[in-house]
Scaffold this motif. Structure first.
Motif, short mmCIF file in Angstrom:
data_model
loop_
_atom_site.label_atom_id
_atom_site.label_comp_id
_atom_site.label_asym_id
_atom_site.label_seq_id
_atom_site.Cartn_x
_atom_site.Cartn_y
_atom_site.Cartn_z
N UNK A 253 1.20 -1.32 0.36
CA UNK A 253 -0.10 0.25 0.11
C UNK A 253 1.25 1.31 0.05
N UNK A 254 1.82 1.56 0.69
CA UNK A 254 2.98 2.65 0.52
C UNK A 254 3.40 2.91 -0.09
N UNK A 255 3.90 1.46 -1.57
CA UNK A 255 4.55 1.89 -2.51
C UNK A 255 3.46 2.77 -3.24
N UNK A 256 2.05 1.65 -3.26
CA UNK A 256 0.85 2.40 -4.60
C UNK A 256 0.78 3.73 -3.55
N UNK A 257 0.75 4.49 -2.89
CA UNK A 257 0.27 5.86 -2.51
C UNK A 257 2.17 6.18 -3.53
N UNK A 258 2.80 6.16 -2.95
CA UNK A 258 4.38 7.32 -3.35
C UNK A 258 4.37 6.56 -4.53
N UNK A 259 4.03 6.11 -5.54
CA UNK A 259 4.76 6.10 -6.46
C UNK A 259 3.43 6.75 -8.22
N UNK A 260 2.44 6.39 -7.57
CA UNK A 260 0.88 7.18 -8.00
C UNK A 260 1.37 9.00 -7.29
N UNK A 261 1.17 8.83 -6.56
CA UNK A 261 1.74 10.67 -5.87
C UNK A 261 2.90 11.01 -6.72
N UNK A 262 4.06 10.52 -6.82
CA UNK A 262 5.02 11.50 -8.18
C UNK A 262 4.96 11.06 -9.24
N UNK A 263 3.26 10.87 -9.47
CA UNK A 263 2.76 11.00 -10.84
C UNK A 263 1.61 12.27 -10.74
N UNK A 264 0.83 12.11 -9.28
CA UNK A 264 -0.26 13.55 -9.24
C UNK A 264 0.87 14.85 -9.38
N UNK A 265 2.01 14.61 -9.33
CA UNK A 265 2.79 15.87 -8.92
C UNK A 265 2.70 16.17 -10.53
N UNK A 266 3.78 15.42 -11.15
CA UNK A 266 4.30 15.53 -12.19
C UNK A 266 2.60 16.13 -13.20
N UNK A 267 1.59 15.30 -13.19
CA UNK A 267 0.23 15.56 -13.79
C UNK A 267 -0.34 17.32 -13.56
N UNK A 268 0.03 17.89 -12.03
CA UNK A 268 -0.32 19.01 -11.49
C UNK A 268 0.76 19.99 -12.65
#
Length: 371
Positions: A253-268
């Motif tokens: 679960x922690x890995x899923x958050x960190x990886x997708x959160x980095x993607x969200x930064x790039x998307x924003x």
């Protein structure tokens, strides 16, 4: 200025200088900094003002207009809030800089317990002061790293560098895109009023006791997951689906958050570059859900703040900071501000909770000398 008057009264002399460092709020990129990831914070218009003069011995005399007085003859004497500024002395000396003692008066107006990183502001203000007082000629980024070292190894909080770097490097009217591995940074224009928007900080006025220990636990889980995946940090995971098949339980679960959160930064960042500021709300919502369900650092007060802000008309909302209390942020059309505030406060009143404090945040300048 209060610190000037207090300094003159306490030490019977004028300070050699006055410095200021702000707190921060993170727009997106939560719990990614200590995973070598991307963050997008900005400085808030509240911070720490510090008046100081050097001493010819190693004694550190600290007066906080909010927290009291401590005299530090040995670094081990520091306790409580004083460990943050004292830790900066410790870190500079450990790195070989010729720093002796100082007389210091501190005044802060960062809302208490809001998760806006008053500790980093205090560290960075101290570092900027000592840099000038002892002619150390260090860059703002180097002073941020010294401040992080103080918090990690002296105060004992295993934070990443985001808070200190934001306080040291921020620019008014901009968010700070920071790569927490390379420490490369870029100022991104973030002019909400031009788009008819405001960013509200909803301070829940709660801080659950488990917070600090759980923060350290989350960091360890991330490090364990990276080790199991054979990568230096979770930032290096490129095949998320494959990685998740190799992990179980919390590490998954922690890995899923960190990886997708980095993607969200790039998307924003992409949306901001396209001048589509009004469209970033969905990314804030997704970030909160991930922090709640995958990283498990939210709490009922934060969830209610986010959910009620959206009901009141916010375009997006999420918890911000380490979690387990502190603040949420909400992206709100200017003409919906009253509706959002009313809805959030009513939701708290319905649960007989202490009312939240709601503030409007605008990107403020980073640390600098005032006098």
């Amino acid at each position: 200025m209060r610190v000037l008057d207090a300094f003159s009264e306490a030490y019977d002399k004028s300070p050699e200088g006055i410095w200021y460092a702000p707190g921060r709020v993170n727009l997106i990129g939560e719990h990614t900094d200590y995973n070598d990831g991307l963050v997008l914070p900005f400085a808030v218009p509240w911070g720490v003002t510090l008046a100081a003069s050097p001493r010819e011995d190693d004694t550190i005399r600290l007066i906080s207009l909010q927290a009291g007085t401590q005299t530090i003859d040995s670094l081990e004497d520091a306790h409580g809030w004083a460990r943050y500024p004292t830790g900066v002395f410790w870190a500079l000396r450990r790195e070989g800089f010729p720093v002796r003692g100082a007389d210091i008066v501190i005044d802060g107006d960062i809302p208490e317990g809001a998760g806006l990183s008053s500790s980093a502001a205090l560290e960075v203000a101290t570092a900027f002061a000592l840099n000038d007082l002892y002619a150390l000629a260090q860059s703002p980024l180097a002073l941020a790293r010294i401040s992080q070292l103080a918090e990690n190894d002296f105060a004992g909080m295993p934070c990443g560098i985001m808070d200190q770097a934001t306080s040291a490097l921020a620019k008014a009217g901009h968010a700070l895109l920071l790569d927490c591995r390379s420490l490369a940074s870029r100022h991104i224009p973030f002019d909400l009023p031009a788009h008819g928007l405001r960013l509200l900080i909803i301070n829940t006025n709660v801080r659950h006791a488990l917070a600090d220990g759980q923060y350290a636990r989350r960091r360890q889980e991330c490090e364990n997951a990276a080790k199991h995946l054979g990568v230096p940090a979770l930032r290096d995971v490129t095949d998320l689906a494959g990685a998740l098949t190799l992990l179980k339980g919390n590490e998954r679960k922690r890995t899923q958050h960190v990886v997708t959160e980095n993607h969200r930064v790039e998307a924003l960042i992409g949306l901001l570059r396209a001048n589509a500021v009004t469209e970033i709300g969905a990314l804030l919502n997704a970030s909160h859900l991930s922090l709640r369900d995958q990283f498990e650092v939210s709490c009922p007060e934060l969830d209610v703040a986010v959910e009620s802000a959206l009901r009141g008309g916010a375009r997006g909302a999420r918890m911000t900071g380490g979690g387990f209390g502190g603040s949420a942020i909400a992206l709100v059309p200017a003409d919906r501000t009253d509706s959002v505030e009313t809805t959030v406060k009513a939701a708290y009143a319905d649960r007989a909770w202490h009312p939240p404090t709601i503030l409007t945040a605008t990107p403020a300048p980073g640390a600098h000398r005032l006098d």
